[in-house]
Design a protein around this motif. Structure first.
Motif, PDB file in Angstrom:
ATOM      1  N   ALA A   3      44.398  50.688  46.823  1.00 24.99           N
ATOM      2  CA  ALA A   3      44.310  50.727  45.413  1.00 24.99           C
ATOM      3  C   ALA A   3      45.139  51.820  45.521  1.00 24.99           C
ATOM      4  O   ALA A   3      44.895  52.985  44.273  1.00 24.99           O
TER       5      ALA A   3
ATOM      6  N   ALA B 118      44.155  50.205  32.115  1.00 27.78           N
ATOM      7  CA  ALA B 118      43.045  49.797  34.337  1.00 27.78           C
ATOM      8  C   ALA B 118      43.779  48.361  33.926  1.00 27.78           C
ATOM      9  O   ALA B 118      43.523  47.933  35.385  1.00 27.78           O
ATOM     10  N   GLU B 119      43.983  47.757  33.263  1.00 25.25           N
ATOM     11  CA  GLU B 119      45.226  45.780  33.571  1.00 25.25           C
ATOM     12  C   GLU B 119      45.485  46.500  34.242  1.00 25.25           C
ATOM     13  O   GLU B 119      46.908  45.571  35.276  1.00 25.25           O
TER      14      GLU B 119
ATOM     15  N   ALA C 172      45.001  47.871  38.608  1.00 25.59           N
ATOM     16  CA  ALA C 172      44.412  46.404  38.804  1.00 25.59           C
ATOM     17  C   ALA C 172      44.939  45.565  39.833  1.00 25.59           C
ATOM     18  O   ALA C 172      45.607  45.175  40.366  1.00 25.59           O
ATOM     19  N   GLU C 173      46.253  45.218  38.715  1.00 23.29           N
ATOM     20  CA  GLU C 173      47.838  44.541  39.200  1.00 23.29           C
ATOM     21  C   GLU C 173      48.206  45.209  39.781  1.00 23.29           C
ATOM     22  O   GLU C 173      49.134  44.606  40.818  1.00 23.29           O
TER      23      GLU C 173
END
Length: 75
Positions: free
Chosen positions: A9, A20-21, A24-25
């Motif tokens: 992370a 945000a996506e 996350a990816e």
């Protein structure tokens, strides 16, 4: 003791992602990177490629979970 999830992370957050996506990816890709280092195809002189880690015919069961369809098709 290190935590691979937190480390992945952190590496993802160190990029210039804005959504945000996307973060996350990127984090998921970072988390899978060590598995891709060990589960990779190795050419075999006689027959199909095999997995460098488990020795199964490539793509191995793990390979289906950590590589995209495009990455598997390009192998």
């Amino acid at each position: 003791m290190s935590d691979p999830v937190i480390e992945a992370a952190q590496r993802a957050l160190d990029t210039d992602w804005l959504e945000a996506e996307d973060i996350a990816e990127a984090a998921a890709r970072e988390a899978l990177a060590p598995l891709k280092d060990i589960h990779r195809p190795v050419p075999v002189a006689q027959g199909p490629n095999c997995c460098d880690h488990c020795g199964d015919v490539w793509p191995c069961e793990t390979g289906y979970h950590i590589y995209t369809d495009k990455e598997l098709a390009d192998e």
